[in-house]
Enzyme design. Structure first.
Site, PDB file in Angstrom:
ATOM      1  N   LYS B  77      -9.990  34.895   8.570  1.00 40.77           N
ATOM      2  CA  LYS B  77      -9.679  34.038   7.569  1.00 40.77           C
ATOM      3  C   LYS B  77     -10.618  32.754   7.692  1.00 40.77           C
ATOM      4  O   LYS B  77     -10.860  32.204   6.425  1.00 40.77           O
ATOM      5  CB  LYS B  77      -8.252  33.512   7.796  1.00 40.77           C
ATOM      6  N   THR B  79     -13.772  32.456   8.407  1.00 44.91           N
ATOM      7  CA  THR B  79     -15.016  33.129   7.952  1.00 44.91           C
ATOM      8  C   THR B  79     -14.951  33.181   6.543  1.00 44.91           C
ATOM      9  O   THR B  79     -15.919  32.752   5.848  1.00 44.91           O
ATOM     10  CB  THR B  79     -15.470  34.330   8.620  1.00 44.91           C
ATOM     11  N   ARG B 100      -8.790  23.395   9.901  1.00 39.72           N
ATOM     12  CA  ARG B 100      -8.326  22.901  11.128  1.00 39.72           C
ATOM     13  C   ARG B 100      -9.505  22.693  12.201  1.00 39.72           C
ATOM     14  O   ARG B 100     -10.507  23.192  12.168  1.00 39.72           O
ATOM     15  CB  ARG B 100      -7.361  23.878  11.688  1.00 39.72           C
ATOM     16  N   LYS B 111     -11.477  33.702  23.494  1.00 38.69           N
ATOM     17  CA  LYS B 111     -12.429  34.002  22.602  1.00 38.69           C
ATOM     18  C   LYS B 111     -13.261  32.868  21.889  1.00 38.69           C
ATOM     19  O   LYS B 111     -13.761  33.227  21.009  1.00 38.69           O
ATOM     20  CB  LYS B 111     -11.658  34.768  21.335  1.00 38.69           C
ATOM     21  N   ALA B 279       0.726  26.984  14.224  1.00 38.26           N
ATOM     22  CA  ALA B 279       1.374  27.775  13.040  1.00 38.26           C
ATOM     23  C   ALA B 279       2.609  28.382  13.351  1.00 38.26           C
ATOM     24  O   ALA B 279       3.351  28.906  12.429  1.00 38.26           O
ATOM     25  CB  ALA B 279       0.445  28.987  12.619  1.00 38.26           C
ATOM     26  N   PHE B 307      -2.125  32.271  10.743  1.00 40.61           N
ATOM     27  CA  PHE B 307      -1.294  33.238  10.963  1.00 40.61           C
ATOM     28  C   PHE B 307      -1.206  34.271   9.610  1.00 40.61           C
ATOM     29  O   PHE B 307      -2.086  33.714   8.428  1.00 40.61           O
ATOM     30  CB  PHE B 307       0.235  33.156  11.392  1.00 40.61           C
ATOM     31  N   PHE B 387     -16.154  45.097   7.136  1.00 38.69           N
ATOM     32  CA  PHE B 387     -16.844  45.555   8.405  1.00 38.69           C
ATOM     33  C   PHE B 387     -17.653  46.566   8.355  1.00 38.69           C
ATOM     34  O   PHE B 387     -17.676  47.242   7.235  1.00 38.69           O
ATOM     35  CB  PHE B 387     -15.718  46.061   9.320  1.00 38.69           C
ATOM     36  N   TRP B 415     -19.520  37.737   7.047  1.00 44.63           N
ATOM     37  CA  TRP B 415     -20.122  37.206   8.260  1.00 44.63           C
ATOM     38  C   TRP B 415     -21.749  37.752   8.054  1.00 44.63           C
ATOM     39  O   TRP B 415     -22.409  36.932   8.498  1.00 44.63           O
ATOM     40  CB  TRP B 415     -19.410  38.259   9.278  1.00 44.63           C
TER      41      TRP B 415
END
Lengths: 561, 561
Positions: B77, B79, B100, B111, B279, B307, B387, B415
């Site tokens: 989201k 990205t 945020r 991560k 969230a 979320f 992807f 991306w």
């Protein structure tokens, strides 16, 4: 500690009326190239030492501001540091001030800010007192990341075999929070960690803070963090941060914080405010990087050490100057008539009345500190920080004694007049730093720990000897076994007395110092000797200063003073 | 969550090769006057909304980026938000992104960073991820000052009669630290505070964070802080921050943090990154001040909610948009082929193989989210975040379904290509926000709490009804008694399913939602309904991401991705 004579203007009110120059102008005047300047708001900036031009062999001379043994009457070392810096700058000397950052704990606890006072302040005072550029938060995060990784290591199988009862490192908060002194964590069952006793300390007590302030650069910072001893295994071998693999991430959290912060005084003198370790369980002065950055830019650097000279100056000489190569060319000893009267036996509520006998008696404290400074091959300069209640006769007691003793001495009114109130003091300091001196630490690192402690107790405190608790004796053996015997000693003693009894004012004699505990700080690179009860997490008073703080409709701080 | 297709460049590597513009240039292009800009380093700045020109009645349109129910496959989201912002800016539309701030907890845990990915990132990514401008530290300090004052109040005589067993507020750290979930504090005897059970939460779970993100200005911030319920007395009356007198000092700690932070994307699009509440137990989107500041500067504001849309978008509509007047003109629903296949029953390690049936099955999740958005009178736009493993046939399953359903839909490769990969998506968004819409929250505030919860469960989750624990039933009565019944509801539910069972993927039906606990957040202004086990202090994994992080010889972050 801020000296606050009777006046109708608070420090915050004076600070908020000052007209600040853009920080880029301050930087330019200080010879800081544009590419080294990283502004934080309009009046604060970080300086990247990597982008400063090397200054060659010659570096600015260091003037260390220290003081007599502190009393509740207040001495005003920070205020004198700022006023002296302004006065030196006014003589045309290229001057920079290097001070510690304030901690939020005492700000909300007892007495508001810690940025000087009156017309001798560093600005913007509300921002320096609140968060500043975030250095203490970064140190808090690095400390607590380490602890989260440590408790996670226990939880995930404890491959290093760490004994949960022998974890010497604690979490920290930059807050006075008594209820976190003794806690039990990891409760709630198998998925909630390993239960163990621990506690929180205030951020300034963290060894990360001491490491931060002694590191000479980013790679030295990482190496020191990695060397910190955080726990012992079940078979009592020390466990370091490097054993846990946490030094890289901790350094990443500190990589911006480690750059010194540039601000200005009310008079526009450049000041680097950076780092702020405790003066008892740590060495109590601003970062070595800030001091040496200031030396690469200015001819004279005014810096300060916490508590009285028995603690602050001794540690500056034996720890900071030894490691960072920043030996002082003069040590200013700040005293006040009121504080000397307390050392002479007068109660706090009777300090306003003239009392020449008490001044004379109390001067024994000052005299011992002055004599101590000479033991490092450095000359003291006495700064009498003037209060409105001081009488000319009382002031004369001090100045005439100093003249007889052959010690430079000046009366200064920095609170009320800023640098203009410290002209004489600045001249005395300039005369002193121009004379040759012959700095040497008090003891050699090769001597055993007991001998170093005994040397400090006899030479600096004027005590007869040292007594060790059984636990401290065992730790002396461990220090030898672990090869830590060549580290200097960092004494954690009450600041109120030369002895370890806070009630023994003046210049006590014939006492023993009790060493209760020895704590190796292998990252900072010293052995802390705990004498008496040293509080590493202060509490809040009945009515905390926070209760009077607020923000007005324009978004300005109120009640911070 | 960052989508990371196969590539030989990490996010950090891509970020570090980007050439950033000085933040003053970004600000100027965004129409931010010089006097509103407070730089933090070269590429970050705070914006003081007090110094922005009022924009009159017309404010920029809001595009809310939300998504399908998240899966371990990752949706991306943030990205997409960044790439869409860049694509909109490339069309000549005056665009601003509002996101945020990342939390240090997950950065060191699982991560790495949270600033978009690939060529759709906000920069400087390492600084945004580490400390940024210190907002989270200020929130941590304000929260913990409150708690220190509260425990000090107990210790100093407890004049308010607070029951130490009924203190609902906790201390926080911006850290994943499992061992602090359940602790006992105040041990050690009469001078060390009052013993009681408590714990730490992660900073993003603090009600101070929720208050910070819903406040419309400094005075609203202070008022909301003062209204927070932190404890109950022995006779069960609520105790607020104002009862304790702590709101002023807390506001002082937050007065700089409350100003939104300006940064830029790789393409130079201005982005405000500010605040970051959970969230689940909070509403999960950036500060209302940032969103409305962006609207005063740009024609289109791209913002994100945490979320899936059942949580993030519902709360954006029913809480944030209702209070802050920032209703969206379109809601982008981010989906990926891989995630839809997981919703269709495929295991994580089999996602690379084409599976049209699974895509079709999983699309039930997307379809329900899209239908839900229309219940607020707003049109959804589906963004398929591409992807490298996606096949044309799989993508066609989604786009042809959307065409049939009359929903705008575009495949985006943000991306790999940044804004250039979201041109079609930007056109779809522009068409949607130009059409009239008729926003309304899902429920009226005047309805009883049970009815609000039931409405959300039936209308948004597709459930049959709600079951309350005995404790939650008692709290429903207390909510009525204390006059909190007109607050909106903030659902704390697993993000992985429409139901409260994280294993029920796709679009489950015929389930009841169990409300275990109701927590009044009277400062934020909502009632949190806890369903299932909600973790407010995450733990670290076996090998935390921190273990791979370090600083190189030039002082640059490594291993942060």
């Amino acid at each position: 500690m801020t000296v606050t004579p009777e006046t109708d203007m608070s420090d915050l009110a004076i600070a908020s009326r000052a007209v600040l120059k853009p920080i880029a102008h301050i930087a330019e005047a200080a010879g800081i190239p544009q590419e080294a300047l990283e502004p934080y708001g309009r009046y604060k900036a970080k300086i990247d030492p990597q982008h400063l031009l090397p200054r060659g062999v010659k570096a600015g001379k260091v003037v260390l501001v220290s003081g007599i043994s502190p009393t509740p009457a207040g001495e005003g070392k920070s205020t004198v540091s700022v006023g002296l810096g302004d006065a030196l700058a006014a003589t045309g000397t290229k001057t920079m001030i290097a001070l510690r950052e304030p901690s939020l704990g005492p700000i909300f606890g007892m007495k508001g800010g810690a940025t000087g006072g009156g017309y001798a302040q560093v600005l913007p005072m509300d921002e320096i007192n609140m968060h500043f550029t975030g250095d203490f938060h970064a140190i808090t995060s690095a400390n607590n990341l380490l602890m989260a990784l440590l408790d996670n290591h226990l939880h995930q199988g404890n491959a290093l075999g760490i004994d949960p009862r022998r974890i010497s490192f604690k979490r920290v908060l930059d807050m006075n929070d008594r209820a976190l002194r003794n806690i039990v964590i990891g409760l709630g069952g198998p998925s909630e960690g390993i239960p163990r006793e621990t506690g929180f300390e205030i951020t300034v007590a963290s060894e990360v803070m001491a490491v931060f302030c002694l590191a000479t650069g980013l790679s030295d910072l990482r190496a020191r963090l990695g060397r910190m001893t955080i726990a012992y295994t079940y078979d009592k071998r020390p466990v370091t941060v490097d054993d846990l693999g946490a030094a890289g991430a901790m350094t990443m959290l500190l990589k911006e914080a480690i750059k010194p912060n540039l601000v200005q005084t009310i008079a526009g003198t450049p000041a680097l405010i950076h780092g702020g370790p405790f003066a008892n369980i740590a060495h109590g002065c601003n970062s070595a990087i800030a001091t040496n950055t200031a030396r690469s830019l200015a001819d004279v650097v005014v810096t300060e050490a916490g508590f009285g000279a028995d603690l602050g100056a001794e540690k500056f000489m034996d720890i900071k100057a030894r490691f960072a190569g920043c030996a002082p060319s003069a040590v200013v000893l700040v005293a006040t008539v009121r504080a000397l009267k307390m050392h002479g036996g007068v109660a706090k509520d009777s300090l306003s009345a003239q009392n020449l006998d008490a001044v004379r008696l109390g001067m024994a404290n000052l005299a011992r500190h002055a004599a101590n400074i000479r033991k490092f091959g450095v000359e003291p300069v006495i700064a009498v920080n003037r209060f409105t209640t001081d009488t000319p006769e009382e002031l004369a007691e001090i100045t005439s004694w100093a003249a007889e003793a052959g010690i430079e001495c000046a009366v200064a009114d920095v609170w009320g007049r800023g640098g203009a109130g410290a002209t004489e003091l600045a001249q005395a300091v300039l005369r002193t730093i121009d004379a040759p001196n012959d700095f040497a630490p008090l003891y050699e690192l090769e001597r055993p720990t007991e001998e170093k402690i005994l040397t400090i107790v006899r030479e600096i405190y004027g005590g007869d000897g040292v007594e060790y608790s059984p636990g401290a004796k065992r730790m002396l053996q461990q220090i030898r076994d672990n090869g830590w015997d060549d580290l200097p000693v960092c004494m954690a003693k009450t600041q109120y007395s030369f002895s370890d009894d806070p009630a023994l004012l003046g210049a006590p004699q014939g006492f023993m110092v009790q060493v209760r505990e020895l704590i190796p700080k292998t990252g900072a690179g010293f052995i802390v000797a705990i004498t008496g009860a040293i509080m590493t997490m202060p509490g809040l008073p009945k009515v905390p200063a926070a209760m009077h703080m607020d923000v007005d409709e324009q978004g300005r701080a109120v009640g911070l003073s």
